[in-house]
Design a protein around this motif. Structure first.
Motif, PDB file in Angstrom:
ATOM      1  N   ASN A   2      21.323 -80.095 -10.848  1.00 16.06           N
ATOM      2  CA  ASN A   2      20.577 -81.250 -10.376  1.00 16.06           C
ATOM      3  C   ASN A   2      20.185 -81.069  -8.904  1.00 16.06           C
ATOM      4  O   ASN A   2      20.527 -80.078  -8.263  1.00 16.06           O
ATOM      5  CB  ASN A   2      21.381 -82.537 -10.583  1.00 16.06           C
ATOM      6  N   ALA A   3      19.458 -82.023  -8.381  1.00 13.21           N
ATOM      7  CA  ALA A   3      18.903 -81.918  -7.029  1.00 13.21           C
ATOM      8  C   ALA A   3      19.995 -81.895  -5.965  1.00 13.21           C
ATOM      9  O   ALA A   3      19.847 -81.235  -4.932  1.00 13.21           O
ATOM     10  CB  ALA A   3      17.942 -83.067  -6.783  1.00 13.21           C
ATOM     11  N   ALA A   4      21.095 -82.593  -6.190  1.00 16.52           N
ATOM     12  CA  ALA A   4      22.169 -82.633  -5.190  1.00 16.52           C
ATOM     13  C   ALA A   4      22.819 -81.261  -5.024  1.00 16.52           C
ATOM     14  O   ALA A   4      23.107 -80.842  -3.894  1.00 16.52           O
ATOM     15  CB  ALA A   4      23.217 -83.669  -5.590  1.00 16.52           C
ATOM     16  N   LYS A   5      23.040 -80.562  -6.113  1.00 19.67           N
ATOM     17  CA  LYS A   5      23.640 -79.228  -6.037  1.00 19.67           C
ATOM     18  C   LYS A   5      22.712 -78.252  -5.320  1.00 19.67           C
ATOM     19  O   LYS A   5      23.152 -77.472  -4.471  1.00 19.67           O
ATOM     20  CB  LYS A   5      23.955 -78.708  -7.438  1.00 19.67           C
ATOM     21  N   ILE A   6      21.433 -78.306  -5.645  1.00 23.90           N
ATOM     22  CA  ILE A   6      20.468 -77.405  -5.018  1.00 23.90           C
ATOM     23  C   ILE A   6      20.361 -77.696  -3.524  1.00 23.90           C
ATOM     24  O   ILE A   6      20.342 -76.782  -2.700  1.00 23.90           O
ATOM     25  CB  ILE A   6      19.098 -77.526  -5.715  1.00 23.90           C
ATOM     26  N   THR A   7      20.309 -78.971  -3.160  1.00 27.47           N
ATOM     27  CA  THR A   7      20.239 -79.358  -1.745  1.00 27.47           C
ATOM     28  C   THR A   7      21.480 -78.901  -0.998  1.00 27.47           C
ATOM     29  O   THR A   7      21.391 -78.403   0.130  1.00 27.47           O
ATOM     30  CB  THR A   7      20.071 -80.883  -1.623  1.00 27.47           C
ATOM     31  N   GLY A   8      22.647 -79.049  -1.603  1.00 28.06           N
ATOM     32  CA  GLY A   8      23.888 -78.605  -0.976  1.00 28.06           C
ATOM     33  C   GLY A   8      23.907 -77.107  -0.734  1.00 28.06           C
ATOM     34  O   GLY A   8      24.298 -76.641   0.337  1.00 28.06           O
ATOM     35  N   ILE A   9      23.459 -76.345  -1.710  1.00 27.21           N
ATOM     36  CA  ILE A   9      23.425 -74.888  -1.566  1.00 27.21           C
ATOM     37  C   ILE A   9      22.437 -74.476  -0.476  1.00 27.21           C
ATOM     38  O   ILE A   9      22.729 -73.596   0.349  1.00 27.21           O
ATOM     39  CB  ILE A   9      23.081 -74.228  -2.919  1.00 27.21           C
ATOM     40  N   ILE A  10      21.276 -75.123  -0.435  1.00 28.95           N
ATOM     41  CA  ILE A  10      20.276 -74.804   0.590  1.00 28.95           C
ATOM     42  C   ILE A  10      20.818 -75.117   1.986  1.00 28.95           C
ATOM     43  O   ILE A  10      20.649 -74.329   2.924  1.00 28.95           O
ATOM     44  CB  ILE A  10      18.959 -75.551   0.304  1.00 28.95           C
ATOM     45  N   LEU A  11      21.491 -76.247   2.150  1.00 25.72           N
ATOM     46  CA  LEU A  11      22.069 -76.603   3.453  1.00 25.72           C
ATOM     47  C   LEU A  11      23.140 -75.607   3.884  1.00 25.72           C
ATOM     48  O   LEU A  11      23.230 -75.249   5.058  1.00 25.72           O
ATOM     49  CB  LEU A  11      22.639 -78.018   3.414  1.00 25.72           C
ATOM     50  N   ILE A  12      23.947 -75.158   2.949  1.00 26.32           N
ATOM     51  CA  ILE A  12      24.988 -74.176   3.275  1.00 26.32           C
ATOM     52  C   ILE A  12      24.352 -72.852   3.705  1.00 26.32           C
ATOM     53  O   ILE A  12      24.777 -72.236   4.683  1.00 26.32           O
ATOM     54  CB  ILE A  12      25.939 -73.986   2.073  1.00 26.32           C
ATOM     55  N   VAL A  13      23.317 -72.416   2.998  1.00 27.15           N
ATOM     56  CA  VAL A  13      22.643 -71.163   3.356  1.00 27.15           C
ATOM     57  C   VAL A  13      21.992 -71.279   4.735  1.00 27.15           C
ATOM     58  O   VAL A  13      22.094 -70.366   5.569  1.00 27.15           O
ATOM     59  CB  VAL A  13      21.600 -70.777   2.276  1.00 27.15           C
ATOM     60  N   ILE A  14      21.348 -72.408   5.017  1.00 27.15           N
ATOM     61  CA  ILE A  14      20.726 -72.612   6.330  1.00 27.15           C
ATOM     62  C   ILE A  14      21.783 -72.640   7.431  1.00 27.15           C
ATOM     63  O   ILE A  14      21.597 -72.066   8.504  1.00 27.15           O
ATOM     64  CB  ILE A  14      19.890 -73.907   6.324  1.00 27.15           C
ATOM     65  N   GLY A  15      22.914 -73.296   7.176  1.00 25.18           N
ATOM     66  CA  GLY A  15      23.993 -73.336   8.159  1.00 25.18           C
ATOM     67  C   GLY A  15      24.562 -71.960   8.444  1.00 25.18           C
ATOM     68  O   GLY A  15      24.816 -71.604   9.599  1.00 25.18           O
ATOM     69  N   LEU A  16      24.768 -71.155   7.408  1.00 28.99           N
ATOM     70  CA  LEU A  16      25.274 -69.795   7.602  1.00 28.99           C
ATOM     71  C   LEU A  16      24.270 -68.926   8.353  1.00 28.99           C
ATOM     72  O   LEU A  16      24.644 -68.139   9.232  1.00 28.99           O
ATOM     73  CB  LEU A  16      25.609 -69.154   6.246  1.00 28.99           C
ATOM     74  N   ALA A  17      22.996 -69.081   8.025  1.00 27.59           N
ATOM     75  CA  ALA A  17      21.964 -68.309   8.720  1.00 27.59           C
ATOM     76  C   ALA A  17      21.919 -68.679  10.201  1.00 27.59           C
ATOM     77  O   ALA A  17      21.773 -67.813  11.060  1.00 27.59           O
ATOM     78  CB  ALA A  17      20.601 -68.547   8.074  1.00 27.59           C
ATOM     79  N   GLY A  18      22.067 -69.952  10.498  1.00 30.47           N
ATOM     80  CA  GLY A  18      22.078 -70.388  11.893  1.00 30.47           C
ATOM     81  C   GLY A  18      23.281 -69.863  12.650  1.00 30.47           C
ATOM     82  O   GLY A  18      23.184 -69.519  13.831  1.00 30.47           O
ATOM     83  N   LEU A  19      24.425 -69.801  12.000  1.00 30.55           N
ATOM     84  CA  LEU A  19      25.630 -69.283  12.661  1.00 30.55           C
ATOM     85  C   LEU A  19      25.526 -67.789  12.927  1.00 30.55           C
ATOM     86  O   LEU A  19      25.909 -67.312  13.992  1.00 30.55           O
ATOM     87  CB  LEU A  19      26.870 -69.545  11.798  1.00 30.55           C
ATOM     88  N   PHE A  20      25.013 -67.039  11.969  1.00 30.53           N
ATOM     89  CA  PHE A  20      24.974 -65.586  12.121  1.00 30.53           C
ATOM     90  C   PHE A  20      23.857 -65.102  13.036  1.00 30.53           C
ATOM     91  O   PHE A  20      24.015 -64.121  13.748  1.00 30.53           O
ATOM     92  CB  PHE A  20      24.876 -64.895  10.761  1.00 30.53           C
ATOM     93  N   THR A  21      22.704 -65.777  13.018  1.00 27.80           N
ATOM     94  CA  THR A  21      21.588 -65.315  13.836  1.00 27.80           C
ATOM     95  C   THR A  21      21.588 -65.935  15.219  1.00 27.80           C
ATOM     96  O   THR A  21      21.215 -65.279  16.183  1.00 27.80           O
ATOM     97  CB  THR A  21      20.239 -65.612  13.156  1.00 27.80           C
ATOM     98  N   GLY A  22      21.942 -67.194  15.329  1.00 31.33           N
ATOM     99  CA  GLY A  22      21.961 -67.862  16.630  1.00 31.33           C
ATOM    100  C   GLY A  22      20.594 -68.299  17.108  1.00 31.33           C
ATOM    101  O   GLY A  22      20.468 -68.988  18.101  1.00 31.33           O
TER     102      GLY A  22
END
Length: 73
Positions: A2-22
């Motif tokens: 459902n949309a909540a699971k997809i949104t959660g996964i996208i937010l986690i990926v964006i958060g990890l990308a922000g942490l690793f790249t800066g």
């Protein structure tokens, strides 16, 4: 999924990308002067930093949305 699971996964990926790249940088082309047929072009390198608190917030919000998405109504 459902949309909540997809949104959660996208937010986690964006958060990890922000942490690793800066942050990220890009090149902007601008015209500094134009005199008749002659143009003077300038390339400017711009850099945008992503705050660490924003990345951690995206990770936390993504995890929360993902957990709520797995709960059955």
């Amino acid at each position: 999924m459902n949309a909540a699971k997809i949104t959660g996964i996208i937010l986690i990926v964006i958060g990890l990308a922000g942490l690793f790249t800066g942050g990220f940088s890009f090149t902007k082309n601008t015209t500094a002067a134009k005199i008749g047929p002659i143009e003077l072009k300038v390339q400017e390198k711009e850099s945008i930093n992503i705050p660490q608190w924003l990345s951690l917030g995206a990770l936390a919000l993504g995890g929360l949305v993902l957990v709520i998405g797995f709960r059955k109504p």
